[in-house]
Enzyme design. Structure first.
Site, PDB file in Angstrom:
ATOM      1  N   ARG A  12       0.822  -1.204   0.000  1.00 54.64           N
ATOM      2  CA  ARG A  12       0.000   0.000   0.000  1.00 54.64           C
ATOM      3  C   ARG A  12       0.858   1.255   0.000  1.00 54.64           C
ATOM      4  O   ARG A  12       1.881   1.316   0.652  1.00 54.64           O
ATOM      5  CB  ARG A  12      -0.877   0.032   1.267  1.00 54.64           C
ATOM      6  CG  ARG A  12      -2.125  -0.825   1.191  1.00 54.64           C
ATOM      7  CD  ARG A  12      -3.115  -0.316   0.168  1.00 54.64           C
ATOM      8  NE  ARG A  12      -3.559   1.054   0.436  1.00 54.64           N
ATOM      9  CZ  ARG A  12      -4.601   1.362   1.177  1.00 54.64           C
ATOM     10  NH1 ARG A  12      -5.340   0.427   1.738  1.00 54.64           N
ATOM     11  NH2 ARG A  12      -4.947   2.628   1.369  1.00 54.64           N
ATOM     12  N   GLY A  31       0.840   5.428   9.584  1.00 55.62           N
ATOM     13  CA  GLY A  31       1.386   4.170  10.113  1.00 55.62           C
ATOM     14  C   GLY A  31       2.879   4.258  10.398  1.00 55.62           C
ATOM     15  O   GLY A  31       3.560   5.199   9.972  1.00 55.62           O
ATOM     16  N   TYR A  90      -4.027 -10.411  -2.798  1.00 52.61           N
ATOM     17  CA  TYR A  90      -3.928  -9.828  -1.459  1.00 52.61           C
ATOM     18  C   TYR A  90      -4.725 -10.637  -0.432  1.00 52.61           C
ATOM     19  O   TYR A  90      -4.153 -11.241   0.472  1.00 52.61           O
ATOM     20  CB  TYR A  90      -4.373  -8.360  -1.488  1.00 52.61           C
ATOM     21  CG  TYR A  90      -4.283  -7.713  -0.127  1.00 52.61           C
ATOM     22  CD1 TYR A  90      -3.042  -7.491   0.467  1.00 52.61           C
ATOM     23  CD2 TYR A  90      -5.433  -7.372   0.589  1.00 52.61           C
ATOM     24  CE1 TYR A  90      -2.943  -6.946   1.736  1.00 52.61           C
ATOM     25  CE2 TYR A  90      -5.343  -6.822   1.858  1.00 52.61           C
ATOM     26  CZ  TYR A  90      -4.101  -6.614   2.418  1.00 52.61           C
ATOM     27  OH  TYR A  90      -4.013  -6.086   3.687  1.00 52.61           O
ATOM     28  N   ASP A 144       8.024  -6.355   2.653  1.00 49.08           N
ATOM     29  CA  ASP A 144       7.042  -7.299   3.181  1.00 49.08           C
ATOM     30  C   ASP A 144       6.553  -8.428   2.274  1.00 49.08           C
ATOM     31  O   ASP A 144       6.873  -8.505   1.107  1.00 49.08           O
ATOM     32  CB  ASP A 144       5.870  -6.533   3.780  1.00 49.08           C
ATOM     33  CG  ASP A 144       5.520  -7.094   5.144  1.00 49.08           C
ATOM     34  OD1 ASP A 144       6.174  -8.061   5.574  1.00 49.08           O
ATOM     35  OD2 ASP A 144       4.583  -6.588   5.782  1.00 49.08           O
ATOM     36  N   ARG A 284      -4.719  -5.444  16.043  1.00 44.76           N
ATOM     37  CA  ARG A 284      -5.639  -5.717  14.948  1.00 44.76           C
ATOM     38  C   ARG A 284      -6.358  -7.002  15.311  1.00 44.76           C
ATOM     39  O   ARG A 284      -5.792  -7.879  15.980  1.00 44.76           O
ATOM     40  CB  ARG A 284      -4.879  -5.939  13.638  1.00 44.76           C
ATOM     41  CG  ARG A 284      -4.556  -4.673  12.885  1.00 44.76           C
ATOM     42  CD  ARG A 284      -3.945  -4.935  11.520  1.00 44.76           C
ATOM     43  NE  ARG A 284      -2.833  -5.859  11.567  1.00 44.76           N
ATOM     44  CZ  ARG A 284      -2.897  -7.133  11.270  1.00 44.76           C
ATOM     45  NH1 ARG A 284      -4.039  -7.683  10.874  1.00 44.76           N
ATOM     46  NH2 ARG A 284      -1.832  -7.894  11.347  1.00 44.76           N
ATOM     47  N   ARG A 322      -9.092  -7.396   7.778  1.00 44.02           N
ATOM     48  CA  ARG A 322      -9.304  -8.525   6.850  1.00 44.02           C
ATOM     49  C   ARG A 322     -10.616  -9.278   7.101  1.00 44.02           C
ATOM     50  O   ARG A 322     -10.655 -10.508   7.074  1.00 44.02           O
ATOM     51  CB  ARG A 322      -8.146  -9.514   6.957  1.00 44.02           C
ATOM     52  CG  ARG A 322      -6.823  -8.842   6.736  1.00 44.02           C
ATOM     53  CD  ARG A 322      -5.658  -9.740   6.992  1.00 44.02           C
ATOM     54  NE  ARG A 322      -4.461  -8.921   7.118  1.00 44.02           N
ATOM     55  CZ  ARG A 322      -3.283  -9.343   7.524  1.00 44.02           C
ATOM     56  NH1 ARG A 322      -3.123 -10.619   7.812  1.00 44.02           N
ATOM     57  NH2 ARG A 322      -2.267  -8.541   7.607  1.00 44.02           N
ATOM     58  N   ASP A 509      38.470 -29.513 -16.919  1.00 44.04           N
ATOM     59  CA  ASP A 509      37.935 -30.340 -15.843  1.00 44.04           C
ATOM     60  C   ASP A 509      36.545 -30.816 -16.280  1.00 44.04           C
ATOM     61  O   ASP A 509      35.939 -30.227 -17.177  1.00 44.04           O
ATOM     62  CB  ASP A 509      37.882 -29.488 -14.556  1.00 44.04           C
ATOM     63  CG  ASP A 509      37.046 -30.129 -13.495  1.00 44.04           C
ATOM     64  OD1 ASP A 509      37.321 -31.293 -13.158  1.00 44.04           O
ATOM     65  OD2 ASP A 509      36.107 -29.473 -12.985  1.00 44.04           O
ATOM     66  N   ASP A 511      33.485 -32.462 -13.925  1.00 48.83           N
ATOM     67  CA  ASP A 511      32.328 -32.147 -13.067  1.00 48.83           C
ATOM     68  C   ASP A 511      32.340 -30.685 -12.625  1.00 48.83           C
ATOM     69  O   ASP A 511      33.359 -30.183 -12.150  1.00 48.83           O
ATOM     70  CB  ASP A 511      32.347 -33.030 -11.821  1.00 48.83           C
ATOM     71  CG  ASP A 511      32.104 -34.478 -12.149  1.00 48.83           C
ATOM     72  OD1 ASP A 511      30.940 -34.837 -12.351  1.00 48.83           O
ATOM     73  OD2 ASP A 511      33.097 -35.237 -12.246  1.00 48.83           O
TER      74      ASP A 511
END
Ligand code: GDG
Length: 734
Positions: A12, A31, A90, A144, A284, A322, A509, A511
Site C-alpha cells: 500500500r 502508520g 492480497y 514485506d 488488529r 481482513r 575439468d 564435473d
C-alpha cells in the site's frame, strides 16, 4: 542531471485516497512504516511505489487520471490493481497462504494455484512500475510478504541496481517453510536482493536454514554465495517514532490540556476507586494476536485471584482487519462470545471486567488509552515485532506502568525488562498480572527507564537509516567479489589468440565445468550436446584437447571409450593418449583398508552421504546430507584423518561437497605440467571449478588463460558463472 534516489516499494502507498463526487481527496497515512520512511522518501527524488487502495473498477477514466496526478504530486507511483488482483493476490495468497503459514498457523493455510498465479502476476505488475521508475544508480527497498518475488524481477532486468528487502512478519522454521509448494520460487525471488532484513536473529536463522536446505546454497556466517553475488542477511529490529508518542503523552498529561470524551470516561472510572487499574490490550483483530486466549487467561486470573474482582478492568481495543477472510469472521464471533460470557459471569452493578472496543480509534484516543493504563497486556501467539508494546513504553513519561509481553513477539528480544510470558500458559498470565499489579513503583521506574532509553535511541528513523547504510555497504562488497569476472572483451581477446595460435592445448575439468552436479555422481553423464561440442573441438587442426578429472579410469573409459580425446583421470594417476592408457604416477593403495572403515562410520551416522571407491582414492560425498550436520561431520572427519594421513603420505582434498583422500604425490598440477612440457604450445586454455583445479592454475605458464567456474577465491585469471557459460564460451572457439 538525475540524482540517485531511493525507491520504496510496499503493497500500500502511504496515502488515504477518497473520492467525493468528482473530487479526489488525498491524505497521508500515519502508520509506522510511513513515519520511518518519511525522511528516506522526502530526500532527493525519493519515490514510493504501491497500490492506492482503489481498484480499477472503482474509477472511471477521468477520475483515474486525477488520482494518478494527485498521487504523483505526493512523490508516489501507483500500481493499478483490479478487484480480481486484490481478491486473489492480497486477500488470497498474501493473507490466506503466506500470513498464516509464516505465523505457524498451518491449519489455516490454503495452497491455491489460482492465488499463486495471481501473486506472480501482481508482483510482475509491481516490477513493471518499479522498472519504469528506476534510473541508473538508484536503490530499491522492497517491503514485506506481499512482494517476495519482486527483488528477483527487478534484479533480472537491472543487475546494476541495489535492491534491499525487509520482511515485517516472522520467517518460519524450515520445518514449516518446507511444506510450501512454491518454496524455491519464494526463496529465489527474495535472493534478487543484495540485503535481506528481518526483525530478529531467529527469523534470519530460519531463513538461512531454508536457503541451505532447500536451495543447497553455501552460507558463510550471514552471507549467501549466489552465482556472482554475495547476499547479506541481517536483523534490524524496527523501532517506533519515539518522539511523536512521548511528546503526545507529555501534552496529554498537561493539566491544562483539553480532555477527550474517552479520557473523561476513563477518568470517571479511575477516580471512583483509587485502587482501580486498567489493563490495556490493543491489536488488529487477527488470530496471531492471541485475543481469545488472552480473554480466557483473564477469566482464569479472576478465578484464581478473586480479590482483584472490581479492582481491574481489561480495556481491549481490537481494530477490524481482513474481515472478508473466513477465519477472521470466526475470530470476531469467538471474541464477541467470550467477552459476553466473561462480562455475564463476573459483572456487578458498578463493574464490568472487560471493556471491549471493536473499531479503530483516532491517534489522540490511543494516547488516552496508553497513558491511563497501569498495565499493558500484549500477548500475541506469534508476531513479527509488535509496535504497540513499544508505543506503550514511549507514552509512560512518568516512568510508571508495567508491560507484560509475549515471548512470541519479535519485540520480546529487545524488551527483557518487560514481564515476558509464554502466552499459552494461563498460570504465566495469572502470575504476571498479579506481579504487575503489585510491582513497587521504584521497580516499575527502573524497568521503564531502561526500556525507554533503548527505544529512544533505536527509533524508526534510525532503523531505516541503519538498513540503508548496510544496503549501501553490500554494494561495495560485490564489486570486490566479481573483480575477475570475465568480460566480453576478455572473451573476444582469448578467441582471437586461439585463432592466431598454431599449437593449442585445451585442458578441461569435467564435473562442475563441462556438466553440472547431480545428487549421484554416476548420473552426471556426458550428454549429446557435450559430445558434439567436444568432437568439433577435437577435429580442429593443431588442437590438443584433454579432459582432466578426479574421476576414476573405469568411469571415463565407460563414457568416453570410443572418443579420441586425451583423458587424465584419478587426479593425474592415469592418462589416455592416442587411445592408450598409461600410468603417470606409481601410487600405493594399501592405506585404503585402514581408512575405509573410518569413512564407513561417518556414512552410518550421516544420512545422505556415501563413499565412492576409486582405484587410487576414496571419496566421501555429502551433497544430499543435511548441510548443518555435514558441516559438523566434515570438521570431525578432518580431525580424525589428519593424524592418519601424515604417516601415509596421503592428502585430504576438499572438493565440491566431497572430501577425498588420496596419495599426496598425485595432483592435477603435476599431471598438467607433464603436458605443458611436451610441446611448445603457444595457446593454453584451462578451466576448472573446484579446489583441486587450483593446482593446474598454479602450475600453468604465465601466458595460459586460466578460468575458474564459480565466484569463489581462485588463482585463475578469470571467473565465469557456471557450466552452461563454459559451453557457450567453448562454442565460440568452434
Ligand atoms: C506488522 C507485523 C510488526 C492500532 N490500533 C490503532 C492504531 N494502531 C496502530 C498501533 C501500531 C500499529 O497500528 C500496529 O502495529 P503492530 O506492530 O502492533 O502490528 P501489525 O499491524 O500486525 O504489523 C508486526 C509490524 O508489521 C511492523 O513491522 O511489528 O509484527 O505483524 O502502530 O499504534 N492506530 C490508530 N488507531 C487505532 O485504533 N490510529
Amino acid at each position: 542531471m538525475s540524482v540517485n534516489k531511493t525507491i520504496i516499494v510496499s503493497n500500500r502507498l502511504p496515502l488515504q485516497i477518497s473520492t467525493n463526487q468528482n473530487e479526489i481527496v488525498v491524505s497521508p497515512s500515519i502508520g509506522g512504516l510511513a513515519t520511518g520512511m518519511k525522511s528516506v522518501h522526502s530526500e532527493g527524488n525519493g519515490v514510493w511505489v504501491g497500490w492506492s487502495g482503489i481498484t480499477d473498477e472503482d474509477l472511471n477514466d477521468n477520475l483515474k487520471k486525477k488520482v494518478k496526478q494527485k498521487i504523483e504530486e505526493e512523490k508516489c507511483r501507483a500500481v493499478e490493481l483490479t478487484e480480481d488482483d486484490i481478491n486473489d493476490y492480497y486477500l488470497g495468497f498474501s493473507n490466506r497462504t503466506l500470513w498464516p503459514l509464516f505465523h505457524y498457523f498451518m491449519e489455516y493455510t490454503d495452497f491455491d494455484n489460482l492465488h499463486w498465479e495471481a501473486y506472480k502476476r501482481v508482483n510482475e505488475k509491481f516490477a513493471e512500475v518499479v522498472l519504469d521508475t528506476i534510473e541508473e544508480g538508484d536503490t530499491v527497498w522492497v517491503h514485506d510478504y506481499q512482494l517476495l518475488l519482486l527483488p528477483k524481477l527487478i534484479k533480472d532486468k537491472r543487475p546494476d541496481v541495489t535492491v534491499g528487502f525487509f520482511l515485517h512478519i516472522p520467517f518460519p522454521s524450515n520445518e514449516i517453510f518446507r511444506t510450501f509448494p512454491w518454496r524455491e520460487d519464494i526463496l529465489t525471488g527474495m535472493l534478487g536482493s543484495d540485503l535481506i532484513g528481518f526483525h530478529t536473529y531467529d527469523y534470519e536463522r530460519h531463513f538461512l536454514s531454508s536457503i541451505k536446505r532447500i536451495l543447497r546454497l553455501d552460507v558463510n556466517f550471514n552471507e549467501i554465495s549466489y552465482y556472482d553475488r554475495i547476499i547479506k542477511v541481517d536483523s534490524f529490529p524496527m523501532g517506533i517514532d519515539y518522539e511523536k508518542f512521548s511528546q503526545a503523552a507529555l501534552n496529554h498529561n498537561n493539566p491544562k490540556a483539553e480532555k477527550s470524551e474517552l479520557q473523561q470516561r476513563l477518568d470517571k472510572h479511575l477516580s471512583a476507586d483509587k485502587d482501580q487499574k486498567f489493563i490495556l490490550s490493543i491489536d488488529r483483530m487477527d488470530y496471531t494476536k492471541g485475543i481469545p486466549n488472552r480473554l480466557r487467561a483473564f477469566e482464569y486470573f479472576l478465578n484464581k485471584y478473586p480479590e482483584y474482582k472490581e479492582k481491574v478492568r481489561l480495556v481491549m481495543l481490537a481494530v477490524p482487519s481482513r474481515s472478508d477472510v473466513p477465519q477472521y469472521k470466526r475470530l470476531k464471533r469467538e471474541t464477541d462470545e467470550l467477552v459476553g460470557r466473561i462480562n455475564g459471569e463476573f459483572s456487578t452493578v458498578s463493574w464490568t471486567p472487560v471493556w471491549y472496543f471493536y473499531r479503530s480509534l483516532p491517534f489522540e484516543n490511543l494516547i488516552d488509552l496508553y497513558t491511563s493504563s497501569a498495565i499493558a497486556l500484549i500477548t500475541p501467539v506469534r508476531d513479527g515485532m509488535n509496535l504497540v508494546a513499544k508505543e506503550y513504553v514511549a507514552t509512560r513519561t512518568n516512568q510508571d506502568g508495567v508491560l507484560i509481553l509475549s515471548e512470541m513477539a519479535g519485540a520480546a528480544k529487545e524488551m527483557n525488562e518487560a514481564i515476558l510470558i509464554n502466552p499459552n500458559s494461563f498460570d504465566d498470565f495469572a502470575s504476571a498480572i498479579r506481579r504487575a499489579l503489585t510491582m513497587p513503583l521504584e521497580e516499575q521506574k527502573q524497568r521503564m527507564q531502561i526500556l525507554q532509553k533503548r527505544l529512544k535511541r533505536y527509533d524508526v528513523e534510525k532503523w531505516a537509516s541503519e538498513f540503508l547504510k548496510s544496503l549501501d555497504a553490500t554494494n561495495h562488497m560485490q564489486e570486490v567479489v566479481v573483480s575477475k569476472k570475465m568480460t566480453l572483451e576478455d572473451e573476444n581477446e582469448i578467441v582471437k589468440q586461439f585463432n592466431d595460435a598454431e599449437k593449442r592445448l585445451i585442458l578441461l575439468d569435467y564435473d562442475g565445468t563441462l556438466v553440472g552436479f547431480k545428487d549421484n555422481p554416476q548420473d552426471a553423464k556426458p550428454d549429446l550436446e557435450l559430445f558434439k561440442l567436444l568432437d568439433t573441438f577435437e577435429s580442429q587442426k593443431n588442437t590438443d584437447l584433454c579432459l582432466i578429472s578426479g574421476r576414476d579410469k573405469d568411469t571415463f573409459k565407460n563414457w568416453f571409450g570410443n572418443k579420441p580425446y586425451n583423458l587424465i583421470t584419478d587426479h593425474g594417476v592415469w592418462k589416455r593418449e592416442n587411445k592408450n592408457w598409461l600410468p603417470l604416477e606409481v601410487v600405493k593403495t594399501d592405506w585404503m583398508v585402514n581408512i575405509k572403515p573410518i569413512l564407513e562410520t561417518f556414512v552410518d551416522r550421516t544420512p545422505g552421504t556415501f563413499i565412492e571407491t576409486k582405484e587410487f582414492s576414496l571419496a566421501w560425498h555429502y551433497r544430499t546430507a543435511d548441510p548443518e550436520l555435514a558441516q559438523i561431520r566434515t570438521m570431525e572427519l578432518n580431525t580424525v584423518l589428519t593424524s592418519l594421513v601424515a604417516n601415509n603420505e596421503l592428502s585430504i582434498l576438499k572438493g565440491n561437497k566431497v572430501i577425498e583422500i588420496k596419495s599426496s604425490n598425485v595432483n592435477k598440477g603435476r599431471a598438467a605440467n607433464q603436458l605443458f612440457m611436451k610441446k611448445d604450445y603457444d595457446f593454453i586454455l584451462i578451466m576448472g571449478d573446484d579446489w583441486t583445479d587450483e593446482y593446474m592454475f598454479e602450475a600453468a605458464p604465465d601466458s595460459a588463460h586460466t578460468i575458474k567456474i564459480g565466484y569463489t577465491k581462485t588463482k585463475a585469471k578469470y571467473q565465469i558463472k557456471d557450466s552452461s557459460r563454459v559451453r557457450e564460451l567453448l562454442l565460440k572457439f568452434t
